[in-house]
Write a protein that holds these residues in place. Structure first.
Motif, PDB file in Angstrom:
ATOM      1  N   GLY A 185       0.812  -1.206   0.000  1.00  0.00           N
ATOM      2  CA  GLY A 185       0.000   0.000   0.000  1.00  0.00           C
ATOM      3  C   GLY A 185       0.847   1.258   0.000  1.00  0.00           C
ATOM      4  N   MET A 186       1.951   1.250   0.755  1.00  0.00           N
ATOM      5  CA  MET A 186       2.806   2.432   0.823  1.00  0.00           C
ATOM      6  C   MET A 186       3.520   2.652  -0.509  1.00  0.00           C
ATOM      7  SD  MET A 186       3.457   4.891   2.797  1.00  0.00           S
ATOM      8  CE  MET A 186       2.998   4.317   4.438  1.00  0.00           C
ATOM      9  N   ALA A 187       3.888   1.579  -1.204  1.00  0.00           N
ATOM     10  CA  ALA A 187       4.521   1.725  -2.520  1.00  0.00           C
ATOM     11  C   ALA A 187       3.549   2.345  -3.519  1.00  0.00           C
ATOM     12  CB  ALA A 187       5.007   0.367  -3.024  1.00  0.00           C
ATOM     13  N   HIS A 188       2.300   1.878  -3.517  1.00  0.00           N
ATOM     14  CA  HIS A 188       1.288   2.481  -4.397  1.00  0.00           C
ATOM     15  C   HIS A 188       1.128   3.974  -4.075  1.00  0.00           C
ATOM     16  CE1 HIS A 188       0.022  -1.266  -6.185  1.00  0.00           C
ATOM     17  NE2 HIS A 188      -0.407  -1.777  -5.050  1.00  0.00           N
ATOM     18  N   ALA A 189       0.978   4.279  -2.787  1.00  0.00           N
ATOM     19  CA  ALA A 189       0.734   5.660  -2.383  1.00  0.00           C
ATOM     20  C   ALA A 189       1.918   6.555  -2.716  1.00  0.00           C
ATOM     21  CB  ALA A 189       0.425   5.716  -0.883  1.00  0.00           C
ATOM     22  N   GLY A 190       3.150   6.077  -2.479  1.00  0.00           N
ATOM     23  CA  GLY A 190       4.326   6.866  -2.794  1.00  0.00           C
ATOM     24  C   GLY A 190       4.429   7.183  -4.264  1.00  0.00           C
ATOM     25  N   CYS A 191       4.123   6.206  -5.098  1.00  0.00           N
ATOM     26  CA  CYS A 191       4.140   6.419  -6.544  1.00  0.00           C
ATOM     27  C   CYS A 191       3.118   7.476  -6.946  1.00  0.00           C
ATOM     28  CB  CYS A 191       3.861   5.095  -7.260  1.00  0.00           C
ATOM     29  SG  CYS A 191       3.714   5.230  -9.053  1.00  0.00           S
ATOM     30  N   LEU A 192       1.906   7.363  -6.426  1.00  0.00           N
ATOM     31  CA  LEU A 192       0.850   8.323  -6.766  1.00  0.00           C
ATOM     32  C   LEU A 192       1.211   9.721  -6.281  1.00  0.00           C
ATOM     33  CD1 LEU A 192      -2.245   6.115  -5.873  1.00  0.00           C
ATOM     34  CD2 LEU A 192      -1.546   6.816  -8.172  1.00  0.00           C
ATOM     35  N   ASP A 193       1.798   9.820  -5.097  1.00  0.00           N
ATOM     36  CA  ASP A 193       2.190  11.127  -4.567  1.00  0.00           C
ATOM     37  C   ASP A 193       3.256  11.787  -5.436  1.00  0.00           C
ATOM     38  OD1 ASP A 193       0.408  10.768  -2.522  1.00  0.00           O
ATOM     39  OD2 ASP A 193       1.907  10.182  -1.027  1.00  0.00           O
ATOM     40  N   ALA A 194       4.052  10.977  -6.137  1.00  0.00           N
ATOM     41  CA  ALA A 194       5.088  11.507  -7.022  1.00  0.00           C
ATOM     42  C   ALA A 194       4.546  11.815  -8.416  1.00  0.00           C
ATOM     43  CB  ALA A 194       6.246  10.519  -7.122  1.00  0.00           C
ATOM     44  N   GLY A 195       3.244  11.588  -8.613  1.00  0.00           N
ATOM     45  CA  GLY A 195       2.651  11.837  -9.925  1.00  0.00           C
ATOM     46  C   GLY A 195       2.843  10.708 -10.911  1.00  0.00           C
ATOM     47  N   GLY A 196       3.242   9.524 -10.425  1.00  0.00           N
ATOM     48  CA  GLY A 196       3.488   8.393 -11.303  1.00  0.00           C
ATOM     49  C   GLY A 196       2.269   7.520 -11.483  1.00  0.00           C
ATOM     50  N   ALA A 197       2.441   6.467 -12.270  1.00  0.00           N
ATOM     51  CA  ALA A 197       1.381   5.487 -12.522  1.00  0.00           C
ATOM     52  C   ALA A 197       1.728   4.195 -11.802  1.00  0.00           C
ATOM     53  CB  ALA A 197       1.233   5.232 -14.017  1.00  0.00           C
ATOM     54  N   THR A 198       0.731   3.565 -11.207  1.00  0.00           N
ATOM     55  CA  THR A 198       0.959   2.335 -10.459  1.00  0.00           C
ATOM     56  C   THR A 198      -0.102   1.304 -10.815  1.00  0.00           C
ATOM     57  OG1 THR A 198       1.248   1.398  -8.233  1.00  0.00           O
ATOM     58  CG2 THR A 198      -0.360   3.171  -8.454  1.00  0.00           C
ATOM     59  N   ILE A 199       0.275   0.038 -10.710  1.00  0.00           N
ATOM     60  CA  ILE A 199      -0.621  -1.083 -10.999  1.00  0.00           C
ATOM     61  C   ILE A 199      -0.788  -1.906  -9.727  1.00  0.00           C
ATOM     62  CG2 ILE A 199      -0.924  -3.251 -12.269  1.00  0.00           C
ATOM     63  CD1 ILE A 199       0.666  -2.004 -14.559  1.00  0.00           C
ATOM     64  N   ALA A 200      -2.029  -2.182  -9.361  1.00  0.00           N
ATOM     65  CA  ALA A 200      -2.327  -3.054  -8.225  1.00  0.00           C
ATOM     66  C   ALA A 200      -2.911  -4.356  -8.758  1.00  0.00           C
ATOM     67  CB  ALA A 200      -3.311  -2.383  -7.277  1.00  0.00           C
ATOM     68  N   VAL A 201      -2.240  -5.455  -8.473  1.00  0.00           N
ATOM     69  CA  VAL A 201      -2.719  -6.772  -8.896  1.00  0.00           C
ATOM     70  C   VAL A 201      -3.489  -7.384  -7.732  1.00  0.00           C
ATOM     71  CG1 VAL A 201      -2.099  -9.012  -9.844  1.00  0.00           C
ATOM     72  CG2 VAL A 201      -0.704  -6.997 -10.384  1.00  0.00           C
ATOM     73  N   ALA A 202      -4.759  -7.654  -7.947  1.00  0.00           N
ATOM     74  CA  ALA A 202      -5.641  -8.113  -6.876  1.00  0.00           C
ATOM     75  C   ALA A 202      -5.718  -9.635  -6.815  1.00  0.00           C
ATOM     76  CB  ALA A 202      -7.040  -7.523  -7.077  1.00  0.00           C
ATOM     77  N   GLY A 203      -5.991 -10.129  -5.621  1.00  0.00           N
ATOM     78  CA  GLY A 203      -6.227 -11.556  -5.428  1.00  0.00           C
ATOM     79  C   GLY A 203      -7.704 -11.882  -5.368  1.00  0.00           C
ATOM     80  N   THR A 204      -8.532 -10.931  -5.807  1.00  0.00           N
ATOM     81  CA  THR A 204      -9.985 -11.099  -5.847  1.00  0.00           C
ATOM     82  C   THR A 204     -10.488 -10.621  -7.204  1.00  0.00           C
ATOM     83  OG1 THR A 204     -10.475  -8.856  -5.072  1.00  0.00           O
ATOM     84  CG2 THR A 204     -10.086 -10.530  -3.386  1.00  0.00           C
ATOM     85  N   GLY A 205     -11.783 -10.793  -7.438  1.00  0.00           N
ATOM     86  CA  GLY A 205     -12.401 -10.129  -8.571  1.00  0.00           C
ATOM     87  C   GLY A 205     -12.413  -8.629  -8.330  1.00  0.00           C
ATOM     88  N   LEU A 206     -12.438  -7.835  -9.402  1.00  0.00           N
ATOM     89  CA  LEU A 206     -12.351  -6.390  -9.255  1.00  0.00           C
ATOM     90  C   LEU A 206     -13.673  -5.734  -8.882  1.00  0.00           C
ATOM     91  CD1 LEU A 206      -9.888  -5.368 -12.122  1.00  0.00           C
ATOM     92  CD2 LEU A 206      -9.411  -5.889  -9.716  1.00  0.00           C
TER      93      LEU A 206
END
Length: 411
Positions: A185-206
């Motif tokens: 979660g912190m990696a996703h948030a840090g990327c977004l805070d820097a204005g970058g794009a991030t991908i979250a791969v889920a272990g459930t249906g979306l």
């Protein structure tokens, strides 16, 4: 014990589509309704693993061409009578749930025949036949780095996850992780805070978010990156889903960075899968008194690269990222037959003068340091496209990166 050694990553080529990432965002990547139904019929078959999918691909030009085959032909592809029955008569309730989810805004079904299917993922032997995606589908073909680690990370580990993600995002990489608590979660948030794009791969249906407390984070990810799952809507957080999710995280990425991990951490599974897939594995060392450093120390003993700064990761992966970005550019927007030859041999970049989107991006950057989000606003390109293109421009010496996620054009 596994040995983590450097391996070249060369993506495969495909000619199934000539659309550019920008065009893909403007029109749905979901197949035509009748084809979507046929792809979903494959997705919904219980136990139809990669070996049988490979059998279909060997027999047919596309896996969905099973539709016109007789039962004997399908048996020769390795399918059992139960598999064939499920293909012929899919669960209409589950099928309707998938089609209803896909009818929503910015939702996609990216199949193995699609040019936006992650090129590195397609090379692993157990790649999913299709991916459900919410958000920006072109993010899937940008150079990615996976950041994983403990759900119960220390404050220092969380700081590392955020800091590395920010720096790597500013260097032009998409940050890929698993949406879990802690390091993910912190990696996703840090990327977004820097204005970058991030991908979250889920272990459930979306159609659901796990853990539920990351619902707001998932919404942010979908707006400037992508949520990805091999599992159809309606599938919950079953324990067996997460190793499958981990292989997608590593399979899509050029390399995997492990921030903190215990000896029995699932992050070590991701690292092992990355090694088996020929990906780079990096680990951040920690205190010998911290039990969450032991997994990283084991990886380092087994051959993973010890890194102390994000710059070391960029240094290792930049050549592979450049190769991948070039492959994707050729895949999604093939060069006209009459283009001048020999540009690559001379070391010049053919797209700088000939590609209007690169020129548009350069104009958006300007000669003064410009924030990443301002570049997106000026260029009217997607965050994933800007990240990938800025990385190419920086590697070609056309732009320079500055502190705070800013870029300037070189004279």
């Amino acid at each position: 014990m596994p040995s983590y050694s450097r391996a070249a990553v060369t993506p495969s080529r495909s000619t199934t589509s000539s659309r550019t990432p920008t065009e893909a965002s403007d029109r749905r990547a979901v197949p035509a309704p009748e084809q979507a139904r046929e792809w979903l019929s494959l997705v919904l078959v219980d136990g139809l693993g990669p070996k049988r999918i490979a059998g279909l691909e060997e027999r047919f030009a596309s896996p969905i061409e099973w539709h016109g085959a007789d039962d004997r032909t399908l048996r020769n592809c390795g399918l059992s009578d139960r598999h064939i029955e499920q293909l012929r008569r899919p669960d209409e309730e589950r099928l309707a749930r998938c089609l209803e989810w896909l009818s929503g805004e910015r939702r996609w079904l990216i199949t193995r025949d699609d040019a936006l299917y992650p090129p590195l993922l397609k090379r692993i032997p157990d790649a999913p036949v299709a991916l459900f995606v919410a958000g920006e589908p072109d993010t899937l073909v940008a150079p990615q780095i996976a950041i994983v680690g403990s759900r119960n990370a220390t404050s220092g580990g969380l700081d590392h996850a955020r800091s590395f993600a920010k720096t790597l995002a500013r260097a032009g990489f998409v940050i890929t992780s698993g949406l879990a608590e802690g390091v993910d979660g912190m990696a996703h948030a840090g990327c977004l805070d820097a204005g970058g794009a991030t991908i979250a791969v889920a272990g459930t249906g979306l159609d659901q978010v796990y853990p539920a407390r990351h619902r707001d984070l998932a919404g942010r990810i979908a707006r400037s990156g992508a949520l990805v799952s091999q599992f159809p809507p309606g599938i919950g957080p079953l324990k067996g889903n997460f190793p499958a999710r981990n292989r997608i995280i590593s399979g899509m990425s050029l390399g995997v960075l492990v921030v903190e991990a215990g000896i029995k951490s699932g992050s070590l599974i991701t690292a092992r899968l990355a090694n088996e897939q020929g990906r780079e594995v990096f680990a951040i060392p920690g205190s010998v008194h911290n039990p969450l450093s032991r997994g990283c120390h084991r990886l380092i003993r087994d051959g993973a690269r010890l890194v102390e700064t994000a710059g070391e990761v960029v240094e290792d992966l930049a050549p592979l990222a450049r190769e991948l970005a070039g492959e994707i550019e050729n895949l999604l927007e093939p060069r006209p037959t009459g283009s001048p030859a020999g540009l690559e041999e001379s070391g010049e970049s053919p797209h700088m003068e000939s590609d209007p989107e690169y020129e548009q991006l350069l104009q958006a950057v300007g000669f003064d340091p410009t924030p990443f989000d301002r570049i997106i606003e000026r260029s009217q390109l997607t965050p994933a496209a800007v990240s990938s293109m800025l990385l190419m421009l920086e590697l070609d010496g056309k732009v320079s990166a500055h502190a705070g996620g800013r870029y300037s054009r070189n004279a």
